[in-house]
Design an enzyme around this catalytic site. Structure first.
Site, PDB file in Angstrom:
ATOM      1  N   ASP A  91      -3.847 -16.888  15.730  1.00  0.00           N
ATOM      2  CA  ASP A  91      -4.970 -15.667  15.878  1.00  0.00           C
ATOM      3  C   ASP A  91      -5.814 -16.037  17.068  1.00  0.00           C
ATOM      4  OD1 ASP A  91      -3.613 -14.602  13.856  1.00  0.00           O
ATOM      5  OD2 ASP A  91      -5.303 -14.405  12.369  1.00  0.00           O
TER       6      ASP A  91
ATOM      7  N   GLU B  62      -5.535 -18.087  19.441  1.00  0.00           N
ATOM      8  CA  GLU B  62      -5.042 -18.211  20.748  1.00  0.00           C
ATOM      9  C   GLU B  62      -4.969 -16.687  21.210  1.00  0.00           C
ATOM     10  OE1 GLU B  62      -1.724 -21.251  21.648  1.00  0.00           O
ATOM     11  OE2 GLU B  62      -2.065 -21.123  19.575  1.00  0.00           O
ATOM     12  N   TYR B  63      -4.557 -15.932  20.461  1.00  0.00           N
ATOM     13  CA  TYR B  63      -4.434 -14.585  20.690  1.00  0.00           C
ATOM     14  C   TYR B  63      -5.653 -13.678  21.054  1.00  0.00           C
ATOM     15  CZ  TYR B  63      -3.270  -9.487  20.104  1.00  0.00           C
ATOM     16  OH  TYR B  63      -3.132  -8.016  20.243  1.00  0.00           O
TER      17      TYR B  63
ATOM     18  N   LEU C 269      14.687  17.197   4.776  1.00  0.00           N
ATOM     19  CA  LEU C 269      15.874  16.590   4.209  1.00  0.00           C
ATOM     20  C   LEU C 269      16.182  17.324   2.630  1.00  0.00           C
ATOM     21  CD1 LEU C 269      15.089  12.944   4.691  1.00  0.00           C
ATOM     22  CD2 LEU C 269      16.946  14.101   5.422  1.00  0.00           C
TER      23      LEU C 269
ATOM     24  N   GLU D  16      18.800   4.099   4.483  1.00  0.00           N
ATOM     25  CA  GLU D  16      17.295   3.704   4.598  1.00  0.00           C
ATOM     26  C   GLU D  16      16.428   3.964   3.612  1.00  0.00           C
ATOM     27  OE1 GLU D  16      16.088   6.349   7.995  1.00  0.00           O
ATOM     28  OE2 GLU D  16      18.060   5.229   9.015  1.00  0.00           O
TER      29      GLU D  16
ATOM     30  N   LYS E 181      13.487   6.028   1.985  1.00  0.00           N
ATOM     31  CA  LYS E 181      12.734   7.162   2.355  1.00  0.00           C
ATOM     32  C   LYS E 181      11.282   6.942   1.820  1.00  0.00           C
ATOM     33  CE  LYS E 181      12.473  12.226   1.609  1.00  0.00           C
ATOM     34  NZ  LYS E 181      11.116  12.453   1.695  1.00  0.00           N
TER      35      LYS E 181
ATOM     36  N   ASP F 161       7.142   7.111   2.016  1.00  0.00           N
ATOM     37  CA  ASP F 161       6.182   8.062   1.607  1.00  0.00           C
ATOM     38  C   ASP F 161       4.903   7.937   2.178  1.00  0.00           C
ATOM     39  OD1 ASP F 161       5.367  10.156  -0.102  1.00  0.00           O
ATOM     40  OD2 ASP F 161       4.958   8.960  -1.540  1.00  0.00           O
TER      41      ASP F 161
ATOM     42  N   TYR G 244      12.335   5.874  12.334  1.00  0.00           N
ATOM     43  CA  TYR G 244      13.801   6.376  11.682  1.00  0.00           C
ATOM     44  C   TYR G 244      14.649   7.211  12.524  1.00  0.00           C
ATOM     45  CZ  TYR G 244      10.710  10.071   9.596  1.00  0.00           C
ATOM     46  OH  TYR G 244      10.070  11.007   9.337  1.00  0.00           O
TER      47      TYR G 244
ATOM     48  N   LYS H  30      16.431  11.208  -4.401  1.00  0.00           N
ATOM     49  CA  LYS H  30      15.088  10.629  -4.650  1.00  0.00           C
ATOM     50  C   LYS H  30      15.166   9.641  -6.076  1.00  0.00           C
ATOM     51  CE  LYS H  30      11.868  13.520  -3.721  1.00  0.00           C
ATOM     52  NZ  LYS H  30      10.644  13.730  -2.931  1.00  0.00           N
TER      53      LYS H  30
ATOM     54  N   CYS I 171     -24.667  18.228 -22.206  1.00  0.00           N
ATOM     55  CA  CYS I 171     -24.257  17.421 -21.282  1.00  0.00           C
ATOM     56  C   CYS I 171     -24.411  15.938 -21.426  1.00  0.00           C
ATOM     57  CB  CYS I 171     -25.007  18.019 -19.983  1.00  0.00           C
ATOM     58  SG  CYS I 171     -24.698  16.862 -18.549  1.00  0.00           S
TER      59      CYS I 171
ATOM     60  N   CYS J 207     -27.493  14.823 -18.799  1.00  0.00           N
ATOM     61  CA  CYS J 207     -28.917  15.593 -18.870  1.00  0.00           C
ATOM     62  C   CYS J 207     -29.149  16.094 -20.266  1.00  0.00           C
ATOM     63  CB  CYS J 207     -29.140  16.471 -18.016  1.00  0.00           C
ATOM     64  SG  CYS J 207     -28.440  18.209 -18.398  1.00  0.00           S
TER      65      CYS J 207
ATOM     66  N   CYS K 284     -22.179  22.222 -18.013  1.00  0.00           N
ATOM     67  CA  CYS K 284     -23.557  21.875 -18.533  1.00  0.00           C
ATOM     68  C   CYS K 284     -24.545  22.893 -17.662  1.00  0.00           C
ATOM     69  CB  CYS K 284     -23.929  20.515 -17.733  1.00  0.00           C
ATOM     70  SG  CYS K 284     -25.536  20.459 -17.605  1.00  0.00           S
TER      71      CYS K 284
ATOM     72  N   CYS L 176     -30.013  18.820 -14.065  1.00  0.00           N
ATOM     73  CA  CYS L 176     -29.157  17.806 -14.392  1.00  0.00           C
ATOM     74  C   CYS L 176     -28.870  16.948 -13.193  1.00  0.00           C
ATOM     75  CB  CYS L 176     -27.986  18.428 -14.719  1.00  0.00           C
ATOM     76  SG  CYS L 176     -26.448  17.211 -15.268  1.00  0.00           S
TER      77      CYS L 176
HETATM   78  S1  IVH Z   1      15.012  11.534   8.899  1.00  0.00           S
HETATM   79  C1  IVH Z   1      16.930  15.089   9.507  1.00  0.00           C
HETATM   80  N1  IVH Z   1      14.455   9.293   7.244  1.00  0.00           N
HETATM   81  O1  IVH Z   1      11.219  12.980   4.898  1.00  0.00           O
HETATM   82  C2  IVH Z   1      16.006  14.041   9.544  1.00  0.00           C
HETATM   83  N2  IVH Z   1      12.933  11.188   7.055  1.00  0.00           N
HETATM   84  O2  IVH Z   1      12.286  15.580   4.027  1.00  0.00           O
HETATM   85  C3  IVH Z   1      14.696  14.344   8.809  1.00  0.00           C
HETATM   86  N3  IVH Z   1      11.163  10.589   5.674  1.00  0.00           N
HETATM   87  O3  IVH Z   1       9.124  14.674   6.825  1.00  0.00           O
HETATM   88  C4  IVH Z   1      14.054  12.897   8.885  1.00  0.00           C
HETATM   89  N4  IVH Z   1      11.559   8.322   5.149  1.00  0.00           N
HETATM   90  O4  IVH Z   1       8.575  12.382   6.661  1.00  0.00           O
HETATM   91  C5  IVH Z   1      14.010  10.569   7.531  1.00  0.00           C
HETATM   92  N5  IVH Z   1      14.044   7.080   6.403  1.00  0.00           N
HETATM   93  C6  IVH Z   1      13.776   8.585   6.698  1.00  0.00           C
HETATM   94  C7  IVH Z   1      12.636   8.973   6.009  1.00  0.00           C
HETATM   95  C8  IVH Z   1      12.238  10.337   6.337  1.00  0.00           C
HETATM   96  C9  IVH Z   1      10.753   9.460   4.882  1.00  0.00           C
HETATM   97  C10 IVH Z   1      10.397  11.924   5.441  1.00  0.00           C
HETATM   98  C11 IVH Z   1      10.010  12.567   6.607  1.00  0.00           C
HETATM   99  C12 IVH Z   1      10.364  13.871   6.784  1.00  0.00           C
HETATM  100  C13 IVH Z   1      10.927  13.951   5.265  1.00  0.00           C
HETATM  101  C14 IVH Z   1      12.080  14.974   5.353  1.00  0.00           C
END
Ligand code: IVH
Length: 670
Positions: A34, A36-37, A84, A116, A118, A120, A228, A316, A410, A413, A428, A433
């Site tokens: 770090d 050096e960076y 999706l 891959e 999904k 969040d 992605y 999911k 309450c 108060c 309340c 209060c």
């Molecule tokens: S592909 C058709 N890949 O899911 C392609 N989406 O419901 C659509 N999301 O708003 C996107 N991980 O935010 C894709 N590996 C992933 C994802 C992904 C999360 C979310 C993305 C999108 C929502 C679609």
């Protein structure tokens, strides 16, 4: 060093920094320490400050955040950002597979899937022209998103310049901005200490951080992005999704390590179960897996439904649940006096986040679920909601559990608490209060209200408890001496808060209206009122009928506004606000404007205010802010790391002032 040498050195440094940045933030495998960076980075900062005209927007020094925006611009996505379709069970995934075969006219062995996680978080799109990052936007409704270019620029795993030699002339990269769970918890701990509202989960924290008008705030938040997919791509052609993912890696993007190419449905099913198991161990949230047909020609053949493609599906994960014990049930008093029962839980990890309290909403909810103190309960954290108690495990009851009774007074108060007929909430009724008062003042000072920077909940709490304030207007009469009576309050912090209070004296009318906390008047209604009436006094004089004439105001809202201004206690606070110097109308310019006709140019960063705040303060005093220096400029305000404008000023003999002088000038007149 002459200019040419400097340019060469600057380019070398940028290249090195970009590379090490990539090793650290994308590959997670740094090659240098770090220290050096930092040395490389400092060298670049120093050279750029000597040769400010050599600074380019894609320099690694430009990730720090830019002046706040008034509002976001919009961006129309060149290709619709799809969502999706969902599968919740193995059956539903196999249904998807069957449709792919039928509509695509292919048989089992011929389909490759890329799988891959999904993620969040928040979906974004980044546009690069000739390898340089030029535009970043949120997904929005899929067609139009918000322009968050500057905010995304602060995320270190997003390249500002593509790494590879083989760059496309145009590429639109899509992905998800996320916050790691450990970073989310640390952020919330800090916010709790400072009395700021907590984020419910990492997704909200990530989305909230990206959608900030002040990109310096975004820069201070630990964010990450996983790429992605792509939208448009010109100057490069690829045949499969997997090739795209490999290519994105080559360009310097972070592609998730669990991205796999699979050939059979049983492999996909196995992958799902593996990821389900990994879910709690990873430091980021995922709410399922995404399965995409690999081959683009097959994708095209399958096409799209309304909003989602037939070539991909999100399988999911079930909501995450855990059992734990209810240690106690307490009552929280909100700004409107609403009493909310809250279960205090034996802390448990649910999906990687520690949960120690869950709202029970109101008396009816609590009765319906029959939650008792000592009960074992199932708590759930589902994607985007605050943890909640799903149900009681009645078989675990020992008979020693205690029923909770909603108090009729309450807890803060002691005033009577009542539940009106037809309402779910108990409130309340105490007019003074302290719990309501603290919440009220917190609301008053909040960003969407009077925007008093630094006045967090902890400070408000102390001010109220020590009897220094008993309504929002009292803030405008606080002295340094008062502030210094608070714990852990130094001279500098006290002054900063007093300055912030002083600055809030000339609010936009809509913010002042919102800050009053009138029942049923949110941000939108506040701007409707500001627009329609133009001053607090006009609203105060309006009859119910007059209020109802406004298109967006119905009888309920009209009544709450009318009642607010009839209440003598509120009138008293309003009068006190006026006495405290708060302006009540849109006329924001003072009559004698000491800076009338004076032109300012700002360069470099100021430590005590943002550029937008500086501009606002100058304009309030009648001055003007211009973006370039000319002979007509009266003052150039020079902050830290000034740009070429400083040189310009010197050349033209324009007067320069530093931050201290500038602040003195403002405070002489404000
Ligand atoms: S592909 C058709 N890949 O899911 C392609 N989406 O419901 C659509 N999301 O708003 C996107 N991980 O935010 C894709 N590996 C992933 C994802 C992904 C999360 C979310 C993305 C999108 C929502 C679609």
């Amino acid at each position: 060093m002459n200019q040419e040498e400097a340019q060469k050195k600057i380019e070398e440094l940028r290249k090195a920094i970009n590379y090490h940045n990539y090793r650290y933030y994308v590959l997670d495998s740094p090659e240098i320490s770090d220290a050096e960076y930092d040395r490389l980075f400092d060298q670049l900062v120093e050279l750029e400050s000597k040769f400010p005209h050599l600074i380019t927007p894609d320099s690694p020094t430009q990730r720090v955040g830019a002046p706040p925006l008034e509002k976001f611009g919009t961006v129309r996505h060149s290709l619709h950002m799809l969502s999706l379709g969902k599968a919740l069970t193995e059956e539903e995934f196999l249904d998807f597979h069957r449709r792919v075969k039928e509509i695509g006219g292919v048989s089992d062995g011929q389909i490759e899937y890329v799988v891959e996680p999904k993620f969040d978080g928040l979906a974004v799109e980044l546009i690069y022209r000739q390898g340089v990052y030029v535009l970043g936007s949120t997904r929005g409704d899929g067609f139009v998103g918000e322009d968050v270019t500057l905010n995304l620029k602060t995320i270190k795993s997003i390249p500002l310049r593509l790494l590879s030699e083989d760059i496309p002339s145009l590429i639109e990269v899509r992905g998800e901005v996320i916050m790691n769970r450990s970073d989310f918890e640390a952020l919330n701990r800090r916010r709790e200490e400072e009395g700021e509202p907590l984020f419910a989960n990492p997704r909200n924290a990530a989305a909230g951080s990206v959608r900030q008008l002040d990109s310096k705030v975004t820069a201070s938040r630990p964010l990450n992005m996983f790429a992605y997919g792509v939208g448009l791509m010109e100057g490069k052609s690829l045949r499969t999704h997997y090739q795209v993912m490999e290519y994105l890696k080559e360009l310097g993007f972070r592609v998730n390590e669990y991205t796999k190419l699979l050939r059979t449905t049983s492999d996909v099913v196995q992958y799902y179960h593996q990821m389900l198991e990994l879910r709690e161990k990873l430091d980021y949230d995922m709410d399922g897996i995404v399965i995409k047909v690999n081959d683009f020609s097959l994708q095209r053949k399958l096409g799209e439904l309304q909003r989602s493609p037939r070539w991909a599906v999100a399988w999911k994960f079930p909501a995450q649940q855990k059992t734990t014990q209810v240690k106690d049930i307490i009552v929280n008093v909100g700004r409107t006096g609403a009493l909310t029962p809250v279960a205090l839980l034996e802390p448990v990890e649910v999906g990687g986040v520690t949960v120690s309290r869950a709202t029970l909403h109101n008396e009816d909810e609590l009765k319906k679920k029959d939650v008792r103190i000592g009960d074992t309960v199932i708590v759930q954290r589902a994607g985007d909601v605050i943890p909640e108690v799903v149900a009681v495990v009645k078989s675990q009851r020992t008979g020693r559990e205690r029923e909770f009774v909603m108090p009729d007074h309450c807890p803060i108060c002691g005033a009577k608490a009542v539940r009106l007929e037809g309402e779910a909430v108990t409130r309340c009724t105490g007019i003074s209060c302290p719990a309501q008062l603290k919440e009220n003042i917190f609301h008053f000072a909040s960003k969407a209200g009077m925007d008093i920077d630094g006045l967090g909940y902890k400070i408000i709490e102390q001010l109220v408890d020590k009897g220094l304030i008993s309504d929002p207007a009292d803030l405008y009469f606080l002295t340094k001496g008062d502030m210094l009576k608070l714990e852990r309050m130094g001279d500098k912090l006290a002054q900063n808060i007093l300055d912030a209070i002083a600055r809030s004296r000339r609010p936009p009318l809509s913010k002042l209206i919102f800050s009053l906390g009138i029942r049923n008047v949110g941000e939108h209604m506040a701007s409707v009122l500001a627009h329609e009436f133009g001053s607090i006094d006009n609203i105060r004089r309006a009859s119910r009928e007059r209020l109802e004439e406004v298109r967006e105001i119905g009888p309920v809202v009209a009544e709450s506004i009318y009642a607010f201004f009839q209440d003598p206690k509120n009138v008293e606070v309003l009068d006190k606000l006026k006495k405290g110097g708060v302006t009540f109308g849109e006329e924001r310019r003072v009559l004698h404007t000491p800076l009338e006709g004076k032109t300012f140019v700002l360069t470099g960063g100021l430590s005590s205010m943002t550029r937008a705040q500086a501009k606002e303060r100058i304009e309030m005093l009648g001055g003007r802010v211009s973006s370039s220096v000319s002979r007509k400029t009266d003052f150039v305000v020079v902050g830290e790391n000034p740009g070429s404008k400083l040189e310009e000023a010197r050349k033209l003999g324009v007067r320069t002032i530093d931050e201290e002088e500038f602040k003195t000038m403002l405070s002489n007149y404000e």
